[in-house]
Design a protein around this motif. Structure first.
Motif, PDB file in Angstrom:
ATOM      1  N   GLN A  93       0.802  -1.228   0.000  1.00 53.53           N
ATOM      2  CA  GLN A  93       0.000   0.000   0.000  1.00 53.53           C
ATOM      3  C   GLN A  93       0.834   1.278   0.000  1.00 53.53           C
ATOM      4  O   GLN A  93       0.329   2.346   0.318  1.00 53.53           O
ATOM      5  N   THR A  94       2.105   1.203  -0.415  1.00 52.17           N
ATOM      6  CA  THR A  94       2.979   2.378  -0.352  1.00 52.17           C
ATOM      7  C   THR A  94       2.531   3.527  -1.253  1.00 52.17           C
ATOM      8  O   THR A  94       2.877   4.674  -0.990  1.00 52.17           O
ATOM      9  N   GLU A  95       1.781   3.240  -2.289  1.00 53.56           N
ATOM     10  CA  GLU A  95       1.330   4.290  -3.206  1.00 53.56           C
ATOM     11  C   GLU A  95       0.067   4.999  -2.709  1.00 53.56           C
ATOM     12  O   GLU A  95      -0.351   5.994  -3.300  1.00 53.56           O
ATOM     13  N   ARG A  96      -0.532   4.491  -1.648  1.00 55.68           N
ATOM     14  CA  ARG A  96      -1.742   5.127  -1.112  1.00 55.68           C
ATOM     15  C   ARG A  96      -1.348   6.380  -0.352  1.00 55.68           C
ATOM     16  O   ARG A  96      -0.265   6.484   0.200  1.00 55.68           O
ATOM     17  N   GLY A  97      -2.248   7.304  -0.304  1.00 51.18           N
ATOM     18  CA  GLY A  97      -2.001   8.541   0.419  1.00 51.18           C
ATOM     19  C   GLY A  97      -2.345   8.401   1.891  1.00 51.18           C
ATOM     20  O   GLY A  97      -2.777   7.349   2.354  1.00 51.18           O
ATOM     21  N   GLY A  98      -2.154   9.462   2.598  1.00 51.67           N
ATOM     22  CA  GLY A  98      -2.559   9.531   3.995  1.00 51.67           C
ATOM     23  C   GLY A  98      -1.762   8.619   4.909  1.00 51.67           C
ATOM     24  O   GLY A  98      -0.637   8.211   4.612  1.00 51.67           O
ATOM     25  N   PHE A  99      -2.386   8.303   6.031  1.00 55.11           N
ATOM     26  CA  PHE A  99      -1.698   7.520   7.049  1.00 55.11           C
ATOM     27  C   PHE A  99      -1.455   6.078   6.620  1.00 55.11           C
ATOM     28  O   PHE A  99      -0.473   5.469   7.033  1.00 55.11           O
ATOM     29  N   LEU A 100      -2.339   5.519   5.780  1.00 51.09           N
ATOM     30  CA  LEU A 100      -2.122   4.144   5.333  1.00 51.09           C
ATOM     31  C   LEU A 100      -0.856   4.052   4.484  1.00 51.09           C
ATOM     32  O   LEU A 100      -0.050   3.133   4.656  1.00 51.09           O
ATOM     33  N   GLY A 101      -0.654   5.009   3.596  1.00 52.98           N
ATOM     34  CA  GLY A 101       0.580   5.042   2.812  1.00 52.98           C
ATOM     35  C   GLY A 101       1.798   5.212   3.699  1.00 52.98           C
ATOM     36  O   GLY A 101       2.837   4.577   3.495  1.00 52.98           O
ATOM     37  N   ALA A 102       1.665   6.067   4.715  1.00 53.64           N
ATOM     38  CA  ALA A 102       2.773   6.277   5.654  1.00 53.64           C
ATOM     39  C   ALA A 102       3.046   5.005   6.457  1.00 53.64           C
ATOM     40  O   ALA A 102       4.210   4.659   6.702  1.00 53.64           O
ATOM     41  N   LEU A 103       1.998   4.315   6.839  1.00 54.95           N
ATOM     42  CA  LEU A 103       2.162   3.043   7.560  1.00 54.95           C
ATOM     43  C   LEU A 103       2.895   2.039   6.679  1.00 54.95           C
ATOM     44  O   LEU A 103       3.827   1.361   7.134  1.00 54.95           O
ATOM     45  N   ALA A 104       2.515   1.944   5.420  1.00 52.22           N
ATOM     46  CA  ALA A 104       3.152   1.003   4.502  1.00 52.22           C
ATOM     47  C   ALA A 104       4.629   1.339   4.306  1.00 52.22           C
ATOM     48  O   ALA A 104       5.477   0.443   4.298  1.00 52.22           O
ATOM     49  N   LYS A 105       4.940   2.609   4.169  1.00 56.04           N
ATOM     50  CA  LYS A 105       6.336   3.018   3.990  1.00 56.04           C
ATOM     51  C   LYS A 105       7.157   2.719   5.235  1.00 56.04           C
ATOM     52  O   LYS A 105       8.300   2.247   5.141  1.00 56.04           O
ATOM     53  N   ALA A 106       6.588   2.967   6.407  1.00 52.86           N
ATOM     54  CA  ALA A 106       7.293   2.655   7.651  1.00 52.86           C
ATOM     55  C   ALA A 106       7.484   1.151   7.794  1.00 52.86           C
ATOM     56  O   ALA A 106       8.541   0.690   8.243  1.00 52.86           O
ATOM     57  N   ALA A 107       6.492   0.383   7.385  1.00 50.26           N
ATOM     58  CA  ALA A 107       6.586  -1.077   7.473  1.00 50.26           C
ATOM     59  C   ALA A 107       7.697  -1.590   6.557  1.00 50.26           C
ATOM     60  O   ALA A 107       8.452  -2.493   6.945  1.00 50.26           O
ATOM     61  N   LYS A 108       7.823  -1.014   5.363  1.00 53.20           N
ATOM     62  CA  LYS A 108       8.886  -1.434   4.441  1.00 53.20           C
ATOM     63  C   LYS A 108      10.270  -1.154   5.018  1.00 53.20           C
ATOM     64  O   LYS A 108      11.215  -1.890   4.756  1.00 53.20           O
ATOM     65  N   ALA A 109      10.388  -0.089   5.787  1.00 55.53           N
ATOM     66  CA  ALA A 109      11.677   0.277   6.370  1.00 55.53           C
ATOM     67  C   ALA A 109      12.008  -0.535   7.625  1.00 55.53           C
ATOM     68  O   ALA A 109      13.147  -0.523   8.078  1.00 55.53           O
ATOM     69  N   ASP A 110      11.042  -1.235   8.166  1.00 55.54           N
ATOM     70  CA  ASP A 110      11.197  -1.987   9.417  1.00 55.54           C
ATOM     71  C   ASP A 110      11.557  -3.442   9.105  1.00 55.54           C
ATOM     72  O   ASP A 110      10.707  -4.207   8.661  1.00 55.54           O
ATOM     73  N   ARG A 111      12.783  -3.821   9.369  1.00 58.44           N
ATOM     74  CA  ARG A 111      13.216  -5.195   9.063  1.00 58.44           C
ATOM     75  C   ARG A 111      12.483  -6.237   9.895  1.00 58.44           C
ATOM     76  O   ARG A 111      12.390  -7.392   9.513  1.00 58.44           O
ATOM     77  N   GLY A 112      11.938  -5.828  11.032  1.00 55.34           N
ATOM     78  CA  GLY A 112      11.230  -6.768  11.889  1.00 55.34           C
ATOM     79  C   GLY A 112       9.721  -6.793  11.681  1.00 55.34           C
ATOM     80  O   GLY A 112       8.996  -7.439  12.438  1.00 55.34           O
ATOM     81  N   PHE A 113       9.251  -6.090  10.651  1.00 50.52           N
ATOM     82  CA  PHE A 113       7.811  -6.048  10.386  1.00 50.52           C
ATOM     83  C   PHE A 113       7.298  -7.452  10.064  1.00 50.52           C
ATOM     84  O   PHE A 113       7.905  -8.169   9.278  1.00 50.52           O
ATOM     85  N   PRO A 114       6.182  -7.855  10.684  1.00 50.69           N
ATOM     86  CA  PRO A 114       5.648  -9.212  10.459  1.00 50.69           C
ATOM     87  C   PRO A 114       4.954  -9.354   9.103  1.00 50.69           C
ATOM     88  O   PRO A 114       3.738  -9.209   8.995  1.00 50.69           O
ATOM     89  N   LYS A 115       5.739  -9.650   8.073  1.00 51.03           N
ATOM     90  CA  LYS A 115       5.212  -9.730   6.707  1.00 51.03           C
ATOM     91  C   LYS A 115       4.057 -10.722   6.576  1.00 51.03           C
ATOM     92  O   LYS A 115       3.125 -10.502   5.831  1.00 51.03           O
ATOM     93  N   ASP A 116       4.171 -11.830   7.250  1.00 51.54           N
ATOM     94  CA  ASP A 116       3.124 -12.845   7.173  1.00 51.54           C
ATOM     95  C   ASP A 116       2.160 -12.766   8.347  1.00 51.54           C
ATOM     96  O   ASP A 116       1.375 -13.682   8.573  1.00 51.54           O
TER      97      ASP A 116
END
Length: 87
Positions: A31-54
């Motif tokens: 969801q990195t291309e979405r605007g607002g907080f959801l896009g920001a959440l997706a971008k932060a998740a991509k930068a977080d190596r410990g993000f629970p992908k599954d």
């Protein structure tokens, strides 16, 4: 004026649909291309190596809490969960 197709004429191809929906964590990462907080959440998740992908929404919620995310990110997560559940 055009008319609506008859119900007998409507076909839905489900062969291309995935057998199971994407894991919530993976959906968030897309969801990195979405605007607002959801896009920001997706971008932060991509930068977080410990993000629970599954992970499910609760696993992502725990990760946000562990990282000290602000309330806006938790609200974005709630909205994301609703969007994902509607798929």
């Amino acid at each position: 004026m055009t008319s609506l197709p008859k119900l007998d004429d409507v076909r839905i191809n489900v062969q291309d649909a995935p057998a199971e929906p994407a894991a919530f964590g993976r959906w968030v990462l897309e969801q990195t291309e979405r605007g607002g907080f959801l896009g920001a959440l997706a971008k932060a998740a991509k930068a977080d190596r410990g993000f629970p992908k599954d992970g499910d929404p609760e696993a992502v919620r725990k990760r946000l809490s562990a990282q000290g995310a602000d309330p806006d990110m938790h609200e974005a997560l709630d909205d994301a969960e609703l969007d994902w559940a509607a798929l």
